[in-house]
Design a protein around this motif. Structure first.
Motif, PDB file in Angstrom:
ATOM      1  N   MET A   1      50.971  41.273  36.074  1.00 40.42           N
ATOM      2  CA  MET A   1      49.892  40.207  36.384  1.00 40.42           C
ATOM      3  C   MET A   1      49.423  39.573  34.998  1.00 40.42           C
ATOM      4  N   THR A   2      49.373  40.336  33.834  1.00 40.04           N
ATOM      5  CA  THR A   2      48.946  39.628  32.700  1.00 40.04           C
ATOM      6  C   THR A   2      50.156  38.794  32.090  1.00 40.04           C
ATOM      7  N   SER A   3      51.328  39.391  32.187  1.00 38.58           N
ATOM      8  CA  SER A   3      52.440  38.457  31.679  1.00 38.58           C
ATOM      9  C   SER A   3      52.850  37.203  32.707  1.00 38.58           C
ATOM     10  N   LEU A   4      52.498  37.163  33.826  1.00 42.61           N
ATOM     11  CA  LEU A   4      52.823  36.088  34.618  1.00 42.61           C
ATOM     12  C   LEU A   4      51.735  34.898  34.783  1.00 42.61           C
ATOM     13  N   VAL A   5      50.489  35.332  34.082  1.00 38.62           N
ATOM     14  CA  VAL A   5      49.406  34.279  34.133  1.00 38.62           C
ATOM     15  C   VAL A   5      49.673  33.265  32.878  1.00 38.62           C
ATOM     16  N   ARG A   6      49.687  32.022  33.247  1.00 37.59           N
ATOM     17  CA  ARG A   6      50.214  30.895  31.923  1.00 37.59           C
ATOM     18  C   ARG A   6      48.603  30.781  31.374  1.00 37.59           C
ATOM     19  N   LEU A   7      48.220  31.264  30.279  1.00 36.03           N
ATOM     20  CA  LEU A   7      47.024  31.347  29.805  1.00 36.03           C
ATOM     21  C   LEU A   7      46.791  30.196  28.733  1.00 36.03           C
ATOM     22  N   ASP A  14      42.642  26.624  37.278  1.00 36.88           N
ATOM     23  CA  ASP A  14      43.629  27.384  38.249  1.00 36.88           C
ATOM     24  C   ASP A  14      42.786  28.366  39.076  1.00 36.88           C
ATOM     25  N   LEU A  15      41.742  28.877  38.655  1.00 39.06           N
ATOM     26  CA  LEU A  15      41.139  29.750  39.353  1.00 39.06           C
ATOM     27  C   LEU A  15      40.234  29.159  40.659  1.00 39.06           C
ATOM     28  N   VAL A  16      39.662  27.923  40.184  1.00 36.23           N
ATOM     29  CA  VAL A  16      39.083  27.228  41.442  1.00 36.23           C
ATOM     30  C   VAL A  16      40.200  26.937  42.519  1.00 36.23           C
ATOM     31  N   LEU A 293      30.288  26.537  33.118  1.00 43.64           N
ATOM     32  CA  LEU A 293      31.250  27.597  32.764  1.00 43.64           C
ATOM     33  C   LEU A 293      32.173  27.248  31.469  1.00 43.64           C
ATOM     34  N   PRO A 294      32.138  28.013  30.436  1.00 43.26           N
ATOM     35  CA  PRO A 294      33.014  27.882  29.237  1.00 43.26           C
ATOM     36  C   PRO A 294      34.464  27.807  29.619  1.00 43.26           C
ATOM     37  N   ARG A 295      34.913  27.179  29.099  1.00 38.32           N
ATOM     38  CA  ARG A 295      36.452  27.245  29.150  1.00 38.32           C
ATOM     39  C   ARG A 295      37.254  28.527  28.466  1.00 38.32           C
ATOM     40  N   ASP A 296      36.428  29.201  27.462  1.00 35.22           N
ATOM     41  CA  ASP A 296      36.931  30.278  27.277  1.00 35.22           C
ATOM     42  C   ASP A 296      36.239  31.577  27.777  1.00 35.22           C
ATOM     43  N   ALA A 297      35.618  31.445  28.646  1.00 30.34           N
ATOM     44  CA  ALA A 297      34.592  32.716  29.316  1.00 30.34           C
ATOM     45  C   ALA A 297      35.726  33.861  29.300  1.00 30.34           C
ATOM     46  N   ALA A 298      35.076  34.798  29.080  1.00 32.59           N
ATOM     47  CA  ALA A 298      35.722  36.279  28.896  1.00 32.59           C
ATOM     48  C   ALA A 298      36.397  36.646  30.482  1.00 32.59           C
ATOM     49  N   TRP A 299      35.410  36.430  31.438  1.00 32.48           N
ATOM     50  CA  TRP A 299      35.621  37.028  32.616  1.00 32.48           C
ATOM     51  C   TRP A 299      36.875  36.135  33.506  1.00 32.48           C
ATOM     52  N   LEU A 300      37.397  34.904  32.880  1.00 30.19           N
ATOM     53  CA  LEU A 300      38.442  34.259  33.299  1.00 30.19           C
ATOM     54  C   LEU A 300      39.602  35.185  33.379  1.00 30.19           C
ATOM     55  N   ARG A 301      39.779  35.784  32.091  1.00 34.02           N
ATOM     56  CA  ARG A 301      40.707  36.492  31.881  1.00 34.02           C
ATOM     57  C   ARG A 301      40.682  38.132  32.346  1.00 34.02           C
ATOM     58  N   SER A 302      39.642  38.324  33.285  1.00 34.67           N
ATOM     59  CA  SER A 302      39.576  39.566  33.816  1.00 34.67           C
ATOM     60  C   SER A 302      40.572  39.723  35.038  1.00 34.67           C
ATOM     61  N   ARG A 306      42.104  36.497  36.804  1.00 32.87           N
ATOM     62  CA  ARG A 306      43.775  36.300  36.957  1.00 32.87           C
ATOM     63  C   ARG A 306      44.390  36.379  38.142  1.00 32.87           C
ATOM     64  N   VAL A 307      44.048  36.935  39.021  1.00 27.12           N
ATOM     65  CA  VAL A 307      44.581  36.911  40.422  1.00 27.12           C
ATOM     66  C   VAL A 307      44.450  35.505  40.961  1.00 27.12           C
ATOM     67  N   PHE A 308      42.993  35.262  40.860  1.00 22.90           N
ATOM     68  CA  PHE A 308      42.677  33.824  41.593  1.00 22.90           C
ATOM     69  C   PHE A 308      43.709  32.615  40.689  1.00 22.90           C
ATOM     70  N   ALA A 309      43.525  32.637  39.291  1.00 23.23           N
ATOM     71  CA  ALA A 309      44.212  31.902  38.547  1.00 23.23           C
ATOM     72  C   ALA A 309      45.770  31.729  38.941  1.00 23.23           C
ATOM     73  N   LEU A 310      46.134  33.071  39.048  1.00 22.83           N
ATOM     74  CA  LEU A 310      47.894  33.115  39.298  1.00 22.83           C
ATOM     75  C   LEU A 310      48.073  32.329  40.590  1.00 22.83           C
ATOM     76  N   MET A 311      47.381  32.612  41.842  1.00 23.36           N
ATOM     77  CA  MET A 311      47.598  31.815  42.871  1.00 23.36           C
ATOM     78  C   MET A 311      47.267  30.297  42.743  1.00 23.36           C
ATOM     79  N   GLY A 312      46.367  29.898  41.829  1.00 20.90           N
ATOM     80  CA  GLY A 312      46.302  28.818  41.692  1.00 20.90           C
ATOM     81  C   GLY A 312      47.194  27.745  41.006  1.00 20.90           C
ATOM     82  N   GLN A 313      47.826  28.638  40.110  1.00 24.24           N
ATOM     83  CA  GLN A 313      49.088  28.247  39.457  1.00 24.24           C
ATOM     84  C   GLN A 313      50.497  28.289  40.305  1.00 24.24           C
TER      85      GLN A 313
END
Length: 385
Positions: A1-7, A14-16, A293-302, A306-313
Motif C-alpha cells: 500500500m505504501t509503495s503504490l500511493v503517489r505521495l 485523492d482522499l476525498v 485541513l493542512p496539506r501535510d496533515a500526518a493522518w493523510l499518510r496513515s 492511504r486506502v482512500f487516497a489510493l482509491m481516489g488515484q
C-alpha cells in the motif's frame, strides 16, 4: 500500500475522491445500513458533486500544464483521448450492468429490476436501446455519471484556453448554469426525458475546480483566502443545510403538515440541474476543507488515509467496479437482510474496491518504471578436467 500511493500529489484531493467513490457504492446499494451515515443524509450535496468538482480540479492541473508546455491543440487531443477512454469504460459498464441485471431478473423472476433501473427498453426494443445508449441519449439508472463526465470533459477541451482568464471562465460557466436552470435547457434524450444530470448545469462545478487548480506560467492559482467570518458563515450554512436535509429525508410528512408553505421550496431542491443550495453546499465544504485541513496533515499518510487516497488515484476502475458491485450487493441483501449479510456485503465490497485500486496502481507503476535490462547468460566455464 505504501509503495503504490503517489505521495507527490495533494492527498486531500485523492482522499476525498476515494471517499466519494466508496459512498457511491454504498448509496447505490438499496437496503445498505451504511447508507444512513453517508453525507447525503446531513448535507444538501452528495458524492456526485465532490466527484465532478475534483475531476475539474485534476483536469486543471494535468491538462493546464500540458497546454502551457505544448499548446492548446496538443492538450485538447489529450483531453479527447481521455474522453474516448471514459466512453469505452461507459459502454463496458453498460454491458456488464445490463447483463447482470437482466440475468438476475430472469433467474429471480423479478421484472421490477428492469423497470426500476430503466432497463426495460432492452426487453422491448433491444437494438434501438443499444443504439441510443451508444449515442448517450439513453442512460439507465446508475449509468448517468460517466455520460455527464464525458460531456463536460468534451466541453473543457474547447474551453481550455479560458483557464488563463479564470474570472471570465467562471462568469461564462455561471451564466450557462443559470440559463440551463431558468430556461430548462438540456441535451436531447431518446424518450423525451431530461438527462438525470444536466451537463449544461453541472459544468459549473467542474470549471470551478479548474479555476482553483490551474497555475498559469509564472503565476499562482486563483486564490480564495481564509476569512474567519467566511468560515463561520460556511459552518452556519452547512448546519442549516443539515437541518433541511433531515426534514427532507426523515421527516417529510411532518414537514408537509407543519410547514405547508415552506415544503414546496424544499421539494424543489433538485439534483438534475444542480440547485443553488446544492452548489453552495459544495462550495462551503470545499472552503472549509481546503483551509482547515493542512496539506501535510500526518493522518493523510496513515493507513486509512492511504486506502482512500489510493482509491481516489484510481478513480475510473474503482467507480465502474463500485457500480457493478452495488447491484450484486443489493441482490445479496434482498436474499438475506441480516446483520451478518450487511457485514459481508460491505466488507467484501470495500475489499474488492481497494484490491482493484492496488492492482491498477501496481500495473500503472510497472508501465511507468524504467525498462529492465535483460540478464545475459553466463559465459561457459572452461572444463577443468
Amino acid at each position: 500500500m505504501t509503495s503504490l500511493v503517489r505521495l507527490d500529489r495533494d492527498l486531500r484531493v485523492d482522499l476525498v475522491r476515494g471517499f466519494a467513490l466508496w459512498v457511491i457504492f454504498v448509496n447505490h446499494t438499496p437496503g445498505n445500513w451504511l447508507g444512513y451515515i453517508t453525507p447525503r443524509n446531513y448535507t444538501l450535496s452528495d458524492a456526485t458533486e465532490a466527484f465532478v468538482m475534483l475531476a475539474g480540479y485534476a483536469a486543471g492541473i494535468a491538462y493546464g500544464a500540458a497546454m502551457d508546455r505544448q499548446g492548446w491543440f496538443f492538450a485538447a487531443t489529450r483531453v479527447m483521448g481521455r474522453v474516448f477512454t471514459l466512453y469505452v469504460a461507459h459502454i463496458f459498464l453498460l454491458v456488464v450492468f445490463t447483463a447482470q441485471v437482466g440475468l438476475s431478473a430472469a433467474r429471480l423472476d423479478s421484472a421490477a429490476y428492469l423497470d426500476e433501473l430503466h432497463l426495460d427498453p432492452f426487453a422491448t426494443d433491444p437494438y434501438r436501446a443499444l443504439l441510443e445508449a451508444l449515442l448517450l441519449r439513453y442512460q439507465p439508472s446508475f449509468l448517468n455519471i460517466l455520460p455527464l463526465y464525458i460531456t463536460i470533459l468534451a466541453m473543457f477541451a474547447v474551453a481550455m484556453p479560458l483557464m488563463r482568464y479564470p474570472r471570465l471562465m467562471l462568469a461564462l460557466s455561471a451564466g450557462l448554469w443559470a440559463a440551463a436552470r431558468v430556461f430548462d435547457i438540456t441535451l436531447p434524450s431518446w424518450r423525451g426525458e431530461d438527462w438525470f444530470f444536466n451537463p449544461l448545469a453541472w459544468q459549473v462545478l467542474f470549471f470551478i475546480g479548474c479555476a482553483l487548480s490551474y497555475r498559469p506560467p509564472g503565476g499562482a492559482p486563483l486564490s480564495v483566502p481564509w476569512r474567519r467570518w467566511a468560515g463561520v458563515l460556511c459552518g452556519a450554512f452547512l448546519g442549516a443545510g443539515a437541518v433541511l436535509t433531515v426534514m427532507i429525508w426523515f421527516h417529510w410528512d411532518y414537514t408537509e403538515a407543519t410547514l405547508p408553505a415552506f415544503a414546496p421550496y424544499l421539494a424543489a431542491i433538485d439534483k438534475a440541474s444542480l440547485h443553488p443550495l446544492r452548489l453552495l453546499t459544495m462550495l462551503a465544504l470545499t472552503y472549509l476543507i481546503a483551509h482547515l485541513l493542512p496539506r501535510d496533515a500526518a493522518w493523510l499518510r496513515s493507513l486509512p488515509g492511504r486506502v482512500f487516497a489510493l482509491m481516489g488515484q484510481q478513480a475510473l476502475p474503482v467507480f465502474c467496479a463500485g457500480i457493478a458491485l452495488s447491484f450484486l450487493a443489493r441482490v445479496g441483501l434482498e436474499a438475506e437482510d441480516t446483520w451478518w449479510m450487511q457485514i459481508v456485503v460491505n466488507l467484501v465490497g470495500a475489499m474488492a474496491l481497494v484490491g482493484l485500486a492496488m492492482l491498477t496502481a501496481w500495473y500503472g507503476a510497472e508501465k511507468r518504471g524504467a525498462p529492465r535490462t535483460p540478464r545475459l547468460p553466463s559465459p561457459p566455464q572452461p572444463d577443468r578436467n
